[in-house]
Enzyme design. Structure first.
Site, short mmCIF file in Angstrom:
data_model
loop_
_atom_site.label_atom_id
_atom_site.label_comp_id
_atom_site.label_asym_id
_atom_site.label_seq_id
_atom_site.Cartn_x
_atom_site.Cartn_y
_atom_site.Cartn_z
N GLU B 291 -65.10 -4.30 -27.22
CA GLU B 291 -65.88 -3.63 -26.18
C GLU B 291 -65.16 -3.61 -24.83
OE1 GLU B 291 -70.38 -4.20 -27.84
OE2 GLU B 291 -69.71 -5.68 -26.42
N ASP B 370 -75.25 -6.22 -34.62
CA ASP B 370 -75.35 -6.85 -33.30
C ASP B 370 -76.78 -7.29 -33.01
OD1 ASP B 370 -74.76 -7.73 -30.78
OD2 ASP B 370 -74.81 -5.76 -29.86
N GLU B 398 -82.35 -9.67 -26.59
CA GLU B 398 -81.84 -8.34 -26.26
C GLU B 398 -82.52 -7.24 -27.07
OE1 GLU B 398 -77.61 -8.01 -26.66
OE2 GLU B 398 -77.58 -5.87 -26.17
#
Lengths: 681, 681
Positions: B291, B370, B398
């Site tokens: 990333e 993820d 998240e």
């Protein structure tokens, strides 16, 4: 004839590396090689004098003033009339005539002489050939304004310039007004460019007034005054965006209620102090009760109440408040089909027609939504005959490619300005905006090319030209811009350059429309930054921006008969036209109607095939534009060419992304294959 | 018996208004009302001594040390063994026995005594009743770590704590390490809470190492040392996330090539200086080539090359580098169906099994994508028998409601830790993580309730408990947490409180799963912030996160036969199970297969009806949880109740948004109505 004479003010010098845009030195050649007489005095005459003197120094001409006009005859006379305004030229008009080998520009006021000068620049040698019958030029709109959505403090998400794609602000840096000599010189250059296009007013801060920027009205007004000083020599007045909550935020009052006497008093006194700092201050621009900004609704008052209170504070100075009509519920529930954002501005404002003070201007976006690639004209514009209206357009390409795509917006704006809300017999939008003017959100920043994409300069130029003459042919404006910015006659191949620039720009809005959201449906963009496709990005959002695509069809039913009724906000000819899918123009079909994918357009194609076809065509057209641009490298400044060439690479990548995303989305939903068997992912 | 004795270290005091979480004073009542003998010396024994002394001061007990143990008999003996570790308790284990009215905890090392103490706290009065046969407790995993994704400088988009929903950082404020007495006291309180749950390691900065944070390794290591000092009394070692580019960014070297000698030398010397500042420093954590973070790929080197170079620098100190396996192409073209992000970690790392140094730990997310609400276990975990593996889980919610939704994650983590990659006969994930440990992204911040939602404390607690015992029953952990945090026996209605807390938490992950993305498909969230639904939000993105929903069906074909082949990354029993829709578990069906909406699940429902049913059910369950919570107001601290009550309001709003958005999306696409005729918009 008076013995006093004007004094030349020196022309601001472009900082190194900054693009001259539409005022390269070459465009002053015709003027600068003549002998010119300047009559009249005053600061703007001094500016004109400086321009002519600078041109003469460069190209061998001579400038004389009325005080010492004896001697050889002049080729050109620039004359400020001394006896009032017998020809009705007004504050900014001028007359042009050529006879007996002398070209003569006369104006009743200084600004008219300045605009006359730039008219001569546009004419070039043609101003000095043969005879020219007397013609008068007056701006159709008295207020021709740019709104800069610039923040003083860099916003953590929006950056320094909200929806800005041209670097940082021209006016602010590191939390303060730019104050170095070079920086102020650049502001002067900007003012000069704007004057040459016809702009005469500017706001220097974002309509979303954040905490830091609120102070520009009071303790930081000196910084605004410094900017106003830099712009004044080119006839540009400075306005300020203010927070409606200023009396609370800045004044420590317990309320900002527009009917509260202390509030009115605070604004009156604050405005007095603004004028002490900026004697020709233009007025306020206000975004109230919109997208989270404070406004009169908080106190149970109307927008007219709010606007009129500010208008009263400004009235002693002959200034105006511009009150934005961009009011809607931005916390809408997508499940509630009874609410239509397109209806909001009309619903809010039309009932208040006649309630606004004479110096309150309602600033209305040209379309009912928000600067989409294709929208109908806002019905508000035809619905408020007793209100001063300004029409707001967006030069910054928020939804039209963000200055990474070449997208010449002249035709879109021209369509809107020439629209006749009452039908063929009635006035055009340009006429209806006489009271308030044309306002554009600026696309300029501290980028060396001013606008990020060098070709986006054409849009900035067009703002002033269309504000001066809303019924101008946008093709004439584009031609003008090409001649000024690229001076093709001074290149090795004028025809190739002219044709190439024409090819990449003239149809570029249509091209952009083809590869993005189809048939007027709008808002298929990535949420937040609004660049690139996301068909459902705003579909389940609170922003009132829906397309209702399902497996059978797509579009928003805004008819009176079965939809939200928005079509009924128009006068009869348009209401009837938009009401039915059979009469609604193809390009607005999905704005007004929800139709099956198999619905046949006036073009003869089905909606789904139209989507596929236009998306493939749009990319092909963009590819062709990129090729044409590549072929112009030898005919212009290499830096300018290279910058746009980079942008074309991104435009092509993005256009292909749009094509494939949109086509795939609708193929997955409709299940209908492309009749021509092209690749859909 | 030596005459030297431990010295009590005072227990850190909670700052005013900060929630005591699972260590309210009441839980020390049983311990604090006894006479306790403490034998042994050393800093952690001093901590134990301080804890017991504090409890005794509160509840009337008494603490004596071995040096003055004469007199009345003791109820409790806490003893550090002097003669090695005859019972094999290891660094952190302890033994517990009760006979003849005396409870005895023994440990071979100081940390064992500390964990024994908190074990007694959990047992409460039960530790002092009747006889207890001798039992030994050792942590299954030697490394039980929290990763804080905290930034020193507040990131303009991500805020101070990336993916943090609990206020600011506990460690950093205004660009510096928190250094006031109160702030450091709070860090000590945090360490104490963590120790009581079983955590023994922590990183104090984000795995995305930005410019400011890179300097914590060198010129700002003193700030890290101060945090380490505050955490050390509770047996917690401090680790640091570092940038792979440090030799360039900080060291001024021309390269960060892991095979370059100067680079290795720079890391060796830098590490030496870190240890000079923090003698018990735990090691490095690295996110490389992921990333946008720099890594060895830049230099044509493998991840093993990169990890081993850092491992070599740390080896002299017995420390480890944790090298994250979260490596994938985040600039994927959604049009390219041959690339599957789920395959990436295995493809990158499995071929390197055996190449990592003994003190290099590969830190693998528990699922292949993820931290979605439902994922299969990462096939990497079963594919690297010759590599030390750590399993990474995410306490910060998240994708599971961002601490605005109550979502008890114990069952999800337990499912992953008890998964057996080779089938029923093979080891579990918890066993396979012995070499590297369990790592959780922390959900704690400077919020008064530590975790935003007070009920999210249960997740933080569970990290330590499951790391200590990966095969623990998550229901036992939840029960423990309820008893500690809410001390129901000390309320007016213990049964109602216990039942109520159980009702709102035990099934809350399943409830959350029901109203969000269905059947393991994942990533139907708003891009960027990841809160709330957006079915197509990541569908045409470069992130490799697709569901391929069309008018006929939905899901990702990851079979070997016709899909991306991901199913083939598992050992045979799982590869076969996942390969076919007929055997694939319902909850993972859309992760592994693209099926028609009419596909019948093992449950007997069609996919589309399952989507509708679970979304209506999930909201009903959330509504019921909100009602149950409201009914518990009289049984707990009002502030804690009020905070969670607020969160339930938002949870319900959001759950209804999820329900309606998902149902509407699939109804529009499939055209299949709900069999039960409920409202779909």
């Amino acid at each position: 004839m008076t013995a006093s004479a004007s004094v030349p003010v020196s022309v601001p010098a472009l900082p190194d590396g900054v693009d001259p845009a539409w005022l390269p030195p070459e465009v002053f050649r015709a003027l600068g090689s003549r002998r010119t007489l300047i009559s009249g005095t005053g600061p703007l005459v001094d500016t004109v004098h400086g321009e002519v003197a600078d041109a003469c120094a460069r190209f061998g001409g001579e400038v004389v003033t009325a005080a010492r006009a004896q001697g050889a005859p002049c080729d050109l006379e620039l004359e400020l009339e001394e006896d009032g305004d017998p020809d009705g030229l007004g504050d900014e008009g001028f007359a042009l005539v050529r006879a007996d080998g002398v070209t003569r520009v006369t104006a009743a006021r200084q600004a008219g002489l300045l605009y006359g000068l730039f008219h001569l620049v546009r004419l070039g040698e043609a101003a000095f050939q043969g005879e020219l019958a007397r013609e008068t030029h007056r701006p159709a709109l008295a207020l021709r304004m740019l709104n800069h959505w610039d923040n003083v403090a860099v916003h953590p998400v929006m950056g320094q310039v909200e929806r800005g794609y041209s670097g940082g602000s021209l006016f602010w840096r590191d939390g303060l007004a730019r104050g170095s000599r070079d920086e102020l010189e650049r502001v002067r250059c900007y003012g000069r460019l704007l004057a040459a296009s016809g702009i005469n007013a500017i706001t220097v801060n974002n309509v979303n007034v954040h905490e830091t920027e609120a102070h520009l009205l009071t303790d930081r007004v000196g910084e605004v005054a410094a900017i106003a000083d830099a712009l004044r020599p080119y006839g540009i007045r400075t306005h300020l965006c203010v927070s409606f909550a200023s009396p609370v935020v800045l004044g420590g009052l317990p309320t900002a209620d527009p009917l509260d006497e202390a509030v009115a008093g605070w604004w009156a006194e604050t405005t007095r102090q603004v004028y002490a700092a900026i004697p020709d201050f233009g007025g306020y621009v206000v975004k109230a009760d919109s997208e989270g900004q404070p406004g009169p609704f908080t106190y149970g008052r109307s927008h007219a109440d709010g606007a009129n209170m500010l208008a009263a504070a400004l009235a002693p100075y002959g200034a105006t408040v511009h009150w934005r009509a961009f009011v809607y519920n931005h916390r809408q529930d997508w499940r509630d089909r009874s609410v239509d954002r397109a209806c909001a501005a009309y619903d809010h404002f039309a009932p208040q027609d006649g309630e606004f003070a004479p110096n309150a201007v309602l600033q209305v976006k040209h379309g009912p939504m928000d600067f989409q690639t294709r929208e109908p004209v806002s019905p508000v514009i035809g619905a408020m005959p007793n209100t001063r209206l300004a029409v707001e357009i967006q030069a910054t390409q928020e939804y039209t490619g963000q200055q990474r795509h070449a997208c010449w917006l002249g035709p879109m704006w021209s369509d809107a300005l020439r629209f006749r809300p009452e039908g063929d017999e009635g006035p055009g939008v340009g006429d209806l905006a006489r009271g308030g003017g044309l306002v554009a959100v600026s696309n300029a920043g501290d980028d060396p090319f001013w606008t990020g994409h060098p070709l986006a300069q054409a849009n900035l130029y067009a703002v002033g030209r269309l504000a001066w003459q809303p019924d101008a042919d946008p093709r004439a404006v584009l031609r003008e811009w090409i001649e000024l910015s690229f001076t093709p006659d001074r290149t090795a191949d004028p025809a190739r350059l002219r044709d190439g620039l024409w090819a990449v720009l003239d149809g570029s809005w249509r091209t952009y429309e083809k590869y993005t959201a189809p048939l007027g449906v709008g808002f298929m963009v990535q949420p937040g930054h609004h660049y690139g496709p996301s068909v459902d990005g705003y579909e389940y959002s609170p922003w009132g921006t829906y397309h209702f695509a399902d497996r059978d069809g797509v579009g928003v039913d805004r008819s009176r008969a079965t939809g939200t009724g928005f079509a009924g906000q128009y006068a009869k000819p348009w209401a009837e036209l938009y009401e039915s899918p059979s009469t609604c123009p193809d390009e607005l079909l999905l704005f007004f109607h929800h139709v099956p994918y198999g619905h046949v357009l006036h073009s003869g194609e089905t909606v789904i095939q139209h989507i596929y076809d236009t998306h493939f065509e749009g990319v092909q057209e963009a590819e062709e534009a990129g090729r044409v641009w590549a072929g112009l490298a030898d005919l212009m400044n290499p830096a300018r060419h290279a910058r746009a060439a980079e942008r074309y690479e991104e435009q092509l990548r993005s256009a292909r992304e749009w094509r494939d995303h949109i086509n795939t989305y609708f193929f997955r939903k409709s299940g209908i294959p492309d009749a021509r068997g092209r690749r859909i992912y």
